[in-house]
Enzyme design. Structure first.
Site, PDB file in Angstrom:
ATOM      1  N   ASN A  11       0.859  -1.198   0.000  1.00 34.93           N
ATOM      2  CA  ASN A  11       0.000   0.000   0.000  1.00 34.93           C
ATOM      3  C   ASN A  11       0.882   1.230   0.000  1.00 34.93           C
ATOM      4  O   ASN A  11       1.984   1.213   0.544  1.00 34.93           O
ATOM      5  CB  ASN A  11      -0.872  -0.016   1.269  1.00 34.93           C
ATOM      6  CG  ASN A  11      -1.771   1.205   1.364  1.00 34.93           C
ATOM      7  OD1 ASN A  11      -2.433   1.573   0.384  1.00 34.93           O
ATOM      8  ND2 ASN A  11      -1.790   1.853   2.522  1.00 34.93           N
ATOM      9  N   HIS A  24       0.925   5.147   1.369  1.00 34.15           N
ATOM     10  CA  HIS A  24       0.247   5.969   2.375  1.00 34.15           C
ATOM     11  C   HIS A  24       0.895   7.356   2.394  1.00 34.15           C
ATOM     12  O   HIS A  24       2.130   7.459   2.381  1.00 34.15           O
ATOM     13  CB  HIS A  24       0.373   5.302   3.758  1.00 34.15           C
ATOM     14  CG  HIS A  24      -0.352   6.050   4.826  1.00 34.15           C
ATOM     15  ND1 HIS A  24      -1.730   6.041   4.942  1.00 34.15           N
ATOM     16  CD2 HIS A  24       0.105   6.872   5.801  1.00 34.15           C
ATOM     17  CE1 HIS A  24      -2.089   6.803   5.951  1.00 34.15           C
ATOM     18  NE2 HIS A  24      -0.993   7.321   6.490  1.00 34.15           N
ATOM     19  N   SER A  75       4.954   6.810   2.199  1.00 29.84           N
ATOM     20  CA  SER A  75       5.558   5.509   2.502  1.00 29.84           C
ATOM     21  C   SER A  75       4.863   4.417   1.703  1.00 29.84           C
ATOM     22  O   SER A  75       3.647   4.485   1.493  1.00 29.84           O
ATOM     23  CB  SER A  75       5.379   5.152   3.988  1.00 29.84           C
ATOM     24  OG  SER A  75       5.778   6.201   4.832  1.00 29.84           O
ATOM     25  N   GLU A  81      -3.377  -4.727  11.025  1.00 28.79           N
ATOM     26  CA  GLU A  81      -3.620  -3.416  11.631  1.00 28.79           C
ATOM     27  C   GLU A  81      -3.398  -2.303  10.599  1.00 28.79           C
ATOM     28  O   GLU A  81      -2.397  -2.339   9.862  1.00 28.79           O
ATOM     29  CB  GLU A  81      -2.656  -3.228  12.815  1.00 28.79           C
ATOM     30  CG  GLU A  81      -3.155  -2.257  13.856  1.00 28.79           C
ATOM     31  CD  GLU A  81      -2.107  -2.046  14.951  1.00 28.79           C
ATOM     32  OE1 GLU A  81      -2.013  -0.935  15.452  1.00 28.79           O
ATOM     33  OE2 GLU A  81      -1.377  -3.018  15.258  1.00 28.79           O
ATOM     34  N   LEU A  82      -4.281  -1.322  10.573  1.00 28.82           N
ATOM     35  CA  LEU A  82      -4.269  -0.271   9.544  1.00 28.82           C
ATOM     36  C   LEU A  82      -2.919   0.473   9.484  1.00 28.82           C
ATOM     37  O   LEU A  82      -2.438   0.978  10.502  1.00 28.82           O
ATOM     38  CB  LEU A  82      -5.395   0.741   9.843  1.00 28.82           C
ATOM     39  CG  LEU A  82      -5.577   1.848   8.814  1.00 28.82           C
ATOM     40  CD1 LEU A  82      -6.129   1.309   7.513  1.00 28.82           C
ATOM     41  CD2 LEU A  82      -6.482   2.946   9.368  1.00 28.82           C
ATOM     42  N   ASP A  83      -2.343   0.559   8.287  1.00 27.43           N
ATOM     43  CA  ASP A  83      -1.130   1.349   8.012  1.00 27.43           C
ATOM     44  C   ASP A  83       0.039   0.984   8.934  1.00 27.43           C
ATOM     45  O   ASP A  83       0.862   1.855   9.277  1.00 27.43           O
ATOM     46  CB  ASP A  83      -1.439   2.858   8.141  1.00 27.43           C
ATOM     47  CG  ASP A  83      -2.511   3.309   7.164  1.00 27.43           C
ATOM     48  OD1 ASP A  83      -2.633   2.702   6.085  1.00 27.43           O
ATOM     49  OD2 ASP A  83      -3.242   4.263   7.486  1.00 27.43           O
TER      50      ASP A  83
HETATM   51  C1  GAR Z   1      -2.826   9.067  -2.497  1.00 24.97           C
HETATM   52  O1  GAR Z   1      -2.311  10.252  -1.963  1.00 24.97           O
HETATM   53  C2  GAR Z   1      -2.575   7.906  -1.563  1.00 24.97           C
HETATM   54  O2  GAR Z   1      -1.349   7.986  -0.890  1.00 24.97           O
HETATM   55  C3  GAR Z   1      -3.723   8.056  -0.612  1.00 24.97           C
HETATM   56  O3  GAR Z   1      -4.823   8.419  -1.404  1.00 24.97           O
HETATM   57  C4  GAR Z   1      -4.357   9.111  -2.553  1.00 24.97           C
HETATM   58  C5  GAR Z   1      -4.900   8.406  -3.761  1.00 24.97           C
HETATM   59  O4  GAR Z   1      -4.615   9.143  -4.920  1.00 24.97           O
HETATM   60  N1  GAR Z   1      -3.963   6.837   0.102  1.00 24.97           N
HETATM   61  C6  GAR Z   1      -4.445   6.773   1.330  1.00 24.97           C
HETATM   62  O5  GAR Z   1      -4.752   7.760   1.967  1.00 24.97           O
HETATM   63  C7  GAR Z   1      -4.603   5.370   1.884  1.00 24.97           C
HETATM   64  N2  GAR Z   1      -4.861   5.408   3.266  1.00 24.97           N
HETATM   65  P1  GAR Z   1      -4.656   8.425  -6.345  1.00 24.97           P
HETATM   66  O6  GAR Z   1      -6.018   7.742  -6.440  1.00 24.97           O
HETATM   67  O7  GAR Z   1      -4.543   9.547  -7.319  1.00 24.97           O
HETATM   68  O8  GAR Z   1      -3.523   7.446  -6.406  1.00 24.97           O
END
Ligand code: GAR
Length: 190
Positions: A109, A111, A138, A145-147
């Site tokens: 993932n 984040h 990251s 567990e989340l993240d």
């Molecule tokens: C990104 O900034 C990603 O890091 C975040 O959502 C956005 C998605 O943008 N992810 C999270 O917050 C996960 N918890 P994208 O759809 O343009 O890739």
């Protein structure tokens, strides 16, 4: 080269997914993107996948009465694609053990924070509220567990005077688009 089969999970715009797809156009890249799956049928990223001749599949979480039932349907689809790696790219769903157990060590993932700082949502606003001077993104393995799974790679950006959550998010996103293809390649080569 035996390229790893990768499925990408999205919920919206899909700009990180697009960055991975573009990197994987290079035949020397160690992974191929075989499908893009969204829990939202209207996710803009699905069209990008179709335009790039990648299987685009929606599984609407609203059609399921429990998290486990949705996760089970998603897992069935991912298994049917014979994937080596699942890459979450803006996939905004909490996952049950149905997924985290099935894909342990094979699901990653991205984040938008320097983990372990700022798990969860509103990462940019929280970093600004704390007066952080450095922020970033990251890539990590997904665990129960989340993240919180092991971090694979991180990229830092400076926090600048006058930054808002929006300007900071935009600066972090530029780094996300470089970091995710690199981190996925590292995972694909292990
Ligand atoms: C990104 O900034 C990603 O890091 C975040 O959502 C956005 C998605 O943008 N992810 C999270 O917050 C996960 N918890 P994208 O759809 O343009 O890739």
């Amino acid at each position: 080269m035996n390229r790893k089969r990768v499925g990408v999970l999205i919920s919206g715009r899909g700009s990180n997914m697009a960055a991975i797809v573009k990197a994987a156009r290079n035949p020397a890249y160690p992974a191929e993107i075989v499908c893009v799956v969204s829990n939202r049928p209207d996710a803009a990223g699905l069209q990008f996948a179709r335009d790039n001749s990648i299987a685009a599949h929606a599984i609407d979480h609203k059609q399921f009465s429990s998290r486990e039932e949705f996760d089970s349907a998603l897992n069935d689809y991912l298994q049917s694609q014979r994937l080596d790696i699942v890459a979450c790219a803006g996939f905004m769903r909490i996952m049950s053990p149905v997924l985290t157990k099935a894909w342990a060590g094979r699901m990653i993932n991205i984040h938008p924070s320097l983990l372990p700082l700022y798990k969860g949502t509103h990462t940019h606003a929280r970093a600004l509220a704390d007066g952080a001077k450095v922020h970033g993104c990251s890539v990590h393995y997904v665990s129960a567990e989340l993240d919180s799974g092991p971090v694979i790679a991180r990229a830092e950006v400076p926090v600048l005077p006058g930054d808002t959550p929006k300007t900071l998010a935009a600066r972090v996103l530029v780094e996300e688009h470089k970091l995710y293809p690199k981190a996925l390649a590292m995972v694909a080569l292990t």
